[in-house]
Design a protein around this motif. Structure first.
Motif, PDB file in Angstrom:
ATOM      1  N   THR A  90      11.327  -1.390  -1.158  1.00  0.00           N
ATOM      2  CA  THR A  90      10.065  -1.103  -1.840  1.00  0.00           C
ATOM      3  C   THR A  90       9.839  -2.024  -3.036  1.00  0.00           C
ATOM      4  O   THR A  90       8.688  -2.310  -3.394  1.00  0.00           O
ATOM      5  N   LYS A  91      10.901  -2.506  -3.645  1.00  0.00           N
ATOM      6  CA  LYS A  91      10.757  -3.392  -4.799  1.00  0.00           C
ATOM      7  C   LYS A  91      10.032  -4.686  -4.441  1.00  0.00           C
ATOM      8  O   LYS A  91       9.458  -5.342  -5.313  1.00  0.00           O
ATOM      9  N   TYR A  92      10.039  -5.047  -3.163  1.00  0.00           N
ATOM     10  CA  TYR A  92       9.527  -6.350  -2.766  1.00  0.00           C
ATOM     11  C   TYR A  92       8.267  -6.286  -1.899  1.00  0.00           C
ATOM     12  O   TYR A  92       7.695  -7.318  -1.576  1.00  0.00           O
ATOM     13  N   LEU A  93       7.844  -5.084  -1.521  1.00  0.00           N
ATOM     14  CA  LEU A  93       6.674  -4.939  -0.666  1.00  0.00           C
ATOM     15  C   LEU A  93       5.383  -4.985  -1.481  1.00  0.00           C
ATOM     16  O   LEU A  93       5.338  -4.523  -2.626  1.00  0.00           O
ATOM     17  N   SER A  94       4.335  -5.508  -0.884  1.00  0.00           N
ATOM     18  CA  SER A  94       3.008  -5.372  -1.486  1.00  0.00           C
ATOM     19  C   SER A  94       2.550  -3.931  -1.294  1.00  0.00           C
ATOM     20  O   SER A  94       3.125  -3.184  -0.485  1.00  0.00           O
ATOM     21  N   VAL A  95       1.518  -3.531  -2.036  1.00  0.00           N
ATOM     22  CA  VAL A  95       0.995  -2.170  -1.872  1.00  0.00           C
ATOM     23  C   VAL A  95       0.560  -1.956  -0.428  1.00  0.00           C
ATOM     24  O   VAL A  95       0.823  -0.911   0.171  1.00  0.00           O
ATOM     25  N   LYS A  96      -0.081  -2.948   0.147  1.00  0.00           N
ATOM     26  CA  LYS A  96      -0.549  -2.843   1.531  1.00  0.00           C
ATOM     27  C   LYS A  96       0.615  -2.667   2.495  1.00  0.00           C
ATOM     28  O   LYS A  96       0.572  -1.823   3.403  1.00  0.00           O
ATOM     29  N   GLU A  97       1.665  -3.439   2.317  1.00  0.00           N
ATOM     30  CA  GLU A  97       2.838  -3.324   3.193  1.00  0.00           C
ATOM     31  C   GLU A  97       3.501  -1.962   3.031  1.00  0.00           C
ATOM     32  O   GLU A  97       3.958  -1.356   4.021  1.00  0.00           O
ATOM     33  N   PHE A  98       3.558  -1.464   1.799  1.00  0.00           N
ATOM     34  CA  PHE A  98       4.155  -0.156   1.568  1.00  0.00           C
ATOM     35  C   PHE A  98       3.357   0.932   2.278  1.00  0.00           C
ATOM     36  O   PHE A  98       3.932   1.829   2.907  1.00  0.00           O
ATOM     37  N   ILE A  99       2.039   0.865   2.190  1.00  0.00           N
ATOM     38  CA  ILE A  99       1.175   1.862   2.848  1.00  0.00           C
ATOM     39  C   ILE A  99       1.405   1.849   4.346  1.00  0.00           C
ATOM     40  O   ILE A  99       1.543   2.897   4.992  1.00  0.00           O
ATOM     41  N   GLN A 100       1.466   0.655   4.915  1.00  0.00           N
ATOM     42  CA  GLN A 100       1.686   0.548   6.354  1.00  0.00           C
ATOM     43  C   GLN A 100       3.039   1.123   6.761  1.00  0.00           C
ATOM     44  O   GLN A 100       3.176   1.689   7.848  1.00  0.00           O
ATOM     45  N   ARG A 101       4.025   1.007   5.890  1.00  0.00           N
ATOM     46  CA  ARG A 101       5.379   1.439   6.222  1.00  0.00           C
ATOM     47  C   ARG A 101       5.603   2.925   5.978  1.00  0.00           C
ATOM     48  O   ARG A 101       6.342   3.580   6.724  1.00  0.00           O
ATOM     49  N   HIS A 102       4.935   3.485   4.957  1.00  0.00           N
ATOM     50  CA  HIS A 102       5.302   4.840   4.526  1.00  0.00           C
ATOM     51  C   HIS A 102       4.185   5.885   4.559  1.00  0.00           C
ATOM     52  O   HIS A 102       4.483   7.077   4.584  1.00  0.00           O
ATOM     53  N   VAL A 103       2.963   5.481   4.491  1.00  0.00           N
ATOM     54  CA  VAL A 103       1.887   6.477   4.418  1.00  0.00           C
ATOM     55  C   VAL A 103       1.397   6.765   5.829  1.00  0.00           C
ATOM     56  O   VAL A 103       0.442   6.157   6.315  1.00  0.00           O
ATOM     57  N   ALA A 104       2.074   7.680   6.497  1.00  0.00           N
ATOM     58  CA  ALA A 104       1.765   8.011   7.881  1.00  0.00           C
ATOM     59  C   ALA A 104       0.472   8.793   7.986  1.00  0.00           C
ATOM     60  O   ALA A 104       0.251   9.757   7.258  1.00  0.00           O
ATOM     61  N   ALA A 105      -0.404   8.365   8.900  1.00  0.00           N
ATOM     62  CA  ALA A 105      -1.671   9.052   9.176  1.00  0.00           C
ATOM     63  C   ALA A 105      -2.489   9.263   7.913  1.00  0.00           C
ATOM     64  O   ALA A 105      -3.227  10.235   7.783  1.00  0.00           O
TER      65      ALA A 105
END
Length: 502
Positions: free
Chosen positions: A375-390
């Motif tokens: 998570t320290k290295y992800l962009s906000v967009k990448e984090f959303i794609q990886r963790h914010v399901a549905a």
């Protein structure tokens, strides 16, 4: 040295001198099982005998094992991440074959070759070193349901020998199993045969966390080890002397408590802080007499790193260049942290990926620990794609953590703000405050404290003692360029607590 030790040492020398360079592993099942290994129906008692090619016992050998499915403790039946493969044992034994006594949870473990998680069971474990007869044992305890088939792999390691492996399956109803591992000498290593070798092995075994053979005064063990190291020095064996000196800090210290009826009684044992002055001094002594030891150099750099962050980075980079495959996990994790502290996110991210390739089965590369680091290295967009399901920012993942857990623990204020803006509806778990503390980011902590208590769940009655204690520990062991930030976080907690009280 006591007379009994002299006799044992002479016997040990006779055994060592008889060893010849022939490689084989022999498997044998013993008909009788010792009474001390009688176990419950769902448990499995394992006996491992380690011998040389001529059949003589190899005392004080280190024995490691992997089982799959892992041994799951009764209170924590669920797993966190996949089981280890049996091949994991080949990798760590190959890397750390020359310093096996420095691995383990109960024995020296500052740079463990593995990671144990109480919550997920013990897929990897270290047994008590073999006794004078070359034997060690363990009981695989299954508190709930025993798997239908258990696959196990063991390795025996001893300085001057080639690691020896054995694998077997445990089937339903099989409650006892015995194996013999035959070791051959490694001709590339001149292994000493001397009384100080025996003394070192005996004390390691007696000091093991699984042993019931502690002395009431472990300080005598420390003194014995130092005398053994000096004997090695007098014999001109500086490599082995440094090895013994390096192990001295791992002699356990007795914990005592006052009992009004019986006076002082022993409650247990612990290890002295490796950063105590006398332990640092003895490690420096080891480095002086064996400046070529990669392991000792690694210990020094991680225990007492240079004061300047750039110097720390350069020192670890230089160490890795001498032999990446000899590095223990602490090196990679420290270098990633140093890159982060220097604001060099690109090199930190490359180190994260490099260590995952180096040891993909380390739980820190598989579980929520990896997700936090990533998570320290992800962009906000990448984090959303990886963790914010549905589109649900409150939904937990396979590790039972909602996205806010990773954002706060990684110190990502930008992701935290996005999650607040996009639908966090319920009070966050109370551990969010501890995650902010663990982030070591004053900005992250300020943001959590400044968020509506209806969301954070922070109570006005809290005194933040656990968080302040954690920060005190960080400050005590922290580097100079970290202390100011950690102190600021501590003062923020105290100020917030005082304001809420008023």
């Amino acid at each position: 040295m006591l007379k009994s030790d002299t006799q044992k040492a002479c016997s040990f020398l006779a055994v060592m001198s008889a060893v010849i360079a022939i490689s084989t592993i022999t498997i044998s099942v013993y008909a009788a099982t010792p009474e001390y290994l009688v176990v419950r129906e769902r448990d499995a008692a394992i006996v491992i005998d380690v011998v040389d090619e001529q059949g003589h016992p190899v005392p004080f050998a280190e024995v490691w094992r992997v089982v799959t499915p892992r041994v799951r403790p009764g209170l924590f039946p669920s797993t966190q991440g996949p089981d280890l493969s049996l091949e994991y044992l080949d990798r760590v034994a190959g890397r750390y074959r020359d310093v096996p006594e420095f691995a383990g949870s109960f024995r020296p473990g500052f740079f463990p070759a593995h990671v144990d998680s109480i919550g997920s069971g013990r897929a990897f474990d270290t047994l008590t070193p073999t006794n004078e007869d070359g034997r060690t044992q363990e009981v695989l305890k299954y508190e709930t349901v025993r798997p239908a088939l258990i696959k196990a792999k063991y390795v025996a390691l001893n300085f001057g020998f080639v690691p020896g492996f054995v694998s077997f399956d445990l089937h339903p109803g099989e409650n006892t199993h015995s194996e013999k591992i035959v070791l051959k000498r490694d001709q590339s290593i001149k292994s000493p045969s001397a009384p100080y070798v025996y003394i070192f092995g005996r004390i390691r075994r007696d000091s093991d966390g699984n042993s019931d053979r502690y002395k009431d005064d472990p300080e005598s063990y420390r003194n014995e080890l130092i005398e053994a190291a000096k004997a090695a020095e007098r014999a001109g064996d500086f490599t082995y002397a440094a090895r013994i000196y390096s192990w001295v800090p791992y002699v356990p210290t007795v914990i005592k408590f006052e009992n009004t009826t019986n006076g002082i009684r022993t409650a247990g044992f612990t290890r002295e802080d490796e950063r105590s002055q006398r332990n640092i001094d003895i490690l420096n002594k080891a480095r002086e007499i064996d400046p070529t030891s990669i392991y000792i150099q690694m210990k020094q750099l991680l225990l007492v790193p240079p004061q300047n962050n750039q110097e720390r980075i350069k020192a670890l980079e230089k160490l890795i260049s001498k032999g990446k495959n000899q590095m223990w996990p602490g090196v990679f994790k420290a270098l990633e942290a140093y890159y982060n502290a220097a604001g060099d996110k690109e090199h930190a991210y490359q180190m994260l990926k490099s260590y995952r390739e180096f040891e993909p089965e380390d739980p820190v590369n598989q579980t929520d620990q990896y997700e936090t680091r990533l998570t320290k290295y992800l962009s906000v967009k990448e984090f959303i794609q990886r963790h914010v399901a549905a589109g649900d920012p409150d939904q937990s993942d396979q590790y039972r953590h909602p996205p806010i857990y990773y954002a706060v623990r990684a110190g990502r204020v930008d992701i935290f703000d996005w999650l607040l803006e996009h639908g966090i509806k319920t009070p966050l778990p109370s551990y969010v405050l501890m995650q902010a503390t663990l982030s070591r980011s004053p900005e992250m902590l300020r943001r959590v404290l400044g968020t509506d208590p209806a969301i954070t769940g922070i109570k006005s009655t809290w005194n933040f003692a656990p968080q302040i204690f954690q920060l005190d520990e960080f400050i005590k062991n922290g580097l100079p360029d970290e202390v100011a930030k950690l102190t600021e976080m501590k003062e923020n907690l105290r100020a917030y607590s005082a304001n809420r009280a008023n």
